[in-house]
Write a protein that holds these residues in place. Structure first.
Motif, short mmCIF file in Angstrom:
data_model
loop_
_atom_site.label_atom_id
_atom_site.label_comp_id
_atom_site.label_asym_id
_atom_site.label_seq_id
_atom_site.Cartn_x
_atom_site.Cartn_y
_atom_site.Cartn_z
N ALA A 5 28.95 0.02 -14.64
CA ALA A 5 27.81 -0.65 -15.27
C ALA A 5 28.07 -2.15 -15.39
O ALA A 5 29.16 -2.58 -15.75
N GLY A 6 27.05 -2.95 -15.10
CA GLY A 6 27.19 -4.41 -15.13
C GLY A 6 27.02 -5.00 -16.52
O GLY A 6 27.65 -6.00 -16.86
N TYR A 7 26.14 -4.41 -17.32
CA TYR A 7 25.93 -4.89 -18.70
C TYR A 7 26.28 -3.77 -19.67
O TYR A 7 25.66 -2.68 -19.64
N VAL A 8 27.25 -4.02 -20.54
CA VAL A 8 27.69 -3.02 -21.52
C VAL A 8 27.91 -3.76 -22.84
O VAL A 8 28.45 -4.89 -22.85
N ALA A 9 27.49 -3.16 -23.94
CA ALA A 9 27.68 -3.82 -25.25
C ALA A 9 27.83 -2.78 -26.34
O ALA A 9 27.43 -1.62 -26.18
N ARG A 10 28.43 -3.23 -27.44
CA ARG A 10 28.51 -2.35 -28.63
C ARG A 10 28.20 -3.18 -29.87
O ARG A 10 28.69 -4.30 -30.03
N ALA A 11 27.37 -2.61 -30.74
CA ALA A 11 27.12 -3.17 -32.07
C ALA A 11 26.94 -1.99 -33.01
O ALA A 11 26.75 -0.85 -32.56
N THR A 12 27.00 -2.25 -34.30
CA THR A 12 26.80 -1.16 -35.25
C THR A 12 25.49 -1.37 -35.99
O THR A 12 24.91 -2.46 -35.96
N VAL A 13 25.06 -0.35 -36.72
CA VAL A 13 23.81 -0.50 -37.48
C VAL A 13 24.02 -1.40 -38.69
O VAL A 13 23.03 -1.86 -39.28
N TYR A 14 25.26 -1.67 -39.07
CA TYR A 14 25.49 -2.70 -40.09
C TYR A 14 25.14 -4.07 -39.51
O TYR A 14 24.58 -4.92 -40.19
N HIS A 15 25.50 -4.28 -38.22
CA HIS A 15 25.27 -5.56 -37.55
C HIS A 15 23.91 -5.50 -36.83
O HIS A 15 23.83 -5.59 -35.60
N ALA A 16 22.85 -5.35 -37.62
CA ALA A 16 21.53 -5.05 -37.04
C ALA A 16 20.98 -6.20 -36.19
O ALA A 16 20.33 -5.95 -35.16
N ARG A 17 21.24 -7.43 -36.60
CA ARG A 17 20.72 -8.57 -35.80
C ARG A 17 21.45 -8.65 -34.47
O ARG A 17 20.86 -8.95 -33.43
N MET A 18 22.76 -8.42 -34.52
CA MET A 18 23.54 -8.41 -33.27
C MET A 18 23.03 -7.30 -32.36
O MET A 18 22.88 -7.48 -31.14
N LEU A 19 22.75 -6.15 -32.97
CA LEU A 19 22.25 -5.02 -32.18
C LEU A 19 20.94 -5.40 -31.49
O LEU A 19 20.75 -5.14 -30.28
N ALA A 20 20.03 -6.03 -32.23
CA ALA A 20 18.74 -6.43 -31.63
C ALA A 20 18.95 -7.43 -30.50
O ALA A 20 18.29 -7.36 -29.45
N LYS A 21 19.89 -8.36 -30.69
CA LYS A 21 20.18 -9.36 -29.64
C LYS A 21 20.73 -8.67 -28.39
O LYS A 21 20.33 -8.97 -27.26
#
Ligand SMILES: Cc1ncc(C[n+]2csc(CCOP(=O)(O)OP(=O)(O)O)c2C)c(N)n1
Ligand code: SF4
Ligand SMILES: [Mg+2]
Length: 246
Positions: free
Chosen positions: A165-181
């Motif tokens: 995969a070319g684009y992979v990311a992880r965020a948590t539901v605590y970090h909701a703004r990061m997740l949206a980004k």
């Protein structure tokens, strides 16, 4: 943002338990779509079976497909092949994408199919009573591991990156703004994009692991996530293959 543009508000309150992290993923998703000004008439949301399957269907005001457990990526691949103009988004659970649907996940990444996949990863089979999943942390108490899980959990980002995969990311539901980004970046990526959205299940996971209050689970994520690798914590960041820069 006018939520009426994105949500079937008549189906609320949702079926999620109070404090379920999956609602935060839904929130981050519609914020990302709103920021990008995407046309919901050209989007399709595909889910499987499990609490995560309810994130988009019936809540999202667009075409949704609620498919069988483990198979949303197979259905999504068919949709994309039939009409490449559509923006196809899969949201499914850790059990769905990494257990029964694990082969679909690695092969979708290998084939670099233009689908955005979000794993609502609560480290448990929430809907069916709290059995261990492939992402259950070692030592965690579940219905099927009453003395603590013996197994190494999958690092889903490493798995999918290894599969190509070319684009992979992880965020948590605590970090909701990061997740949206990150969801915005994934939706903008041309090719297979994957987000490990670390979620919370206070009902089936939290109450067995001394975190029955949803707030305690969010606090735990705050304490145990970091942007730096090698600290033995949950790594939250984007990995974009150098050959695939936007
Ligand atoms: C083919 C098949 N096998 C098993 C099931 C039972 N089942 C339904 S949901 C689920 C697991 C749900 O866990 P996950 O995908 O992590 O979603 P969550 O409920 O945690 O959001 C299982 C095993 C099923 N519906 N179909
Ligand atoms: S069982 Fe867990 S994952 Fe399912 S709705 Fe309740 S808190 Fe959310
Ligand atoms: Mg789960």
């Amino acid at each position: 943002m006018d939520v009426n543009n994105y949500l079937r508000t008549e189906v609320f309150p949702s079926t999620f338990c109070p404090g379920c992290g999956h609602g935060i993923i839904l929130n981050a998703l519609i914020r990302a779509i709103d920021d990008l000004k995407l046309d919901m008439r050209k989007m399709v949301f595909v889910s499987g079976i499990g609490c995560a399957g309810w994130i988009t269907s019936p809540h999202i005001k667009a075409d949704t497909m609620h498919t069988t457990h483990g198979r949303p990526l197979a259905f999504a691949t068919g949709i994309k092949l039939a009409n490449p103009e559509l923006k196809v988004v899969v949201i499914a659970g850790d059990g769905d994408l990494a257990s029964i649907g694990g082969n679909h996940l690695i092969h979708a990444a290998r084939r670099n199919i233009d689908i955005t996949t979000i794993c609502a990863n609560n480290s448990i089979y929430g809907m069916t009573g709290g059995q261990a999943s492939p992402t259950t942390p070692e030592g965690a108490i579940t219905l099927t591991t009453p003395e603590g899980s013996y197994y190494n959990p999958f690092d889903l980002c490493a798995l999918v990156r290894g599969a190509g995969a070319g684009y992979v990311a992880r965020a948590t539901v605590y970090h909701a703004r990061m997740l949206a980004k990150f969801i915005k970046d994934a939706l903008s990526y041309d090719g297979f994009s994957f987000i490990d959205a670390v979620s919370t299940c206070p009902t089936q996971y939290g109450r067995r692991n001394s975190m029955s209050d949803p707030f305690e689970m969010l606090e735990w994520l705050k304490r145990n996530a970091t942007t730096k690798e090698g600290e033995g914590k949950i790594v939250i960041k984007e990995w974009i293959a150098s050959s695939a820069e936007k």
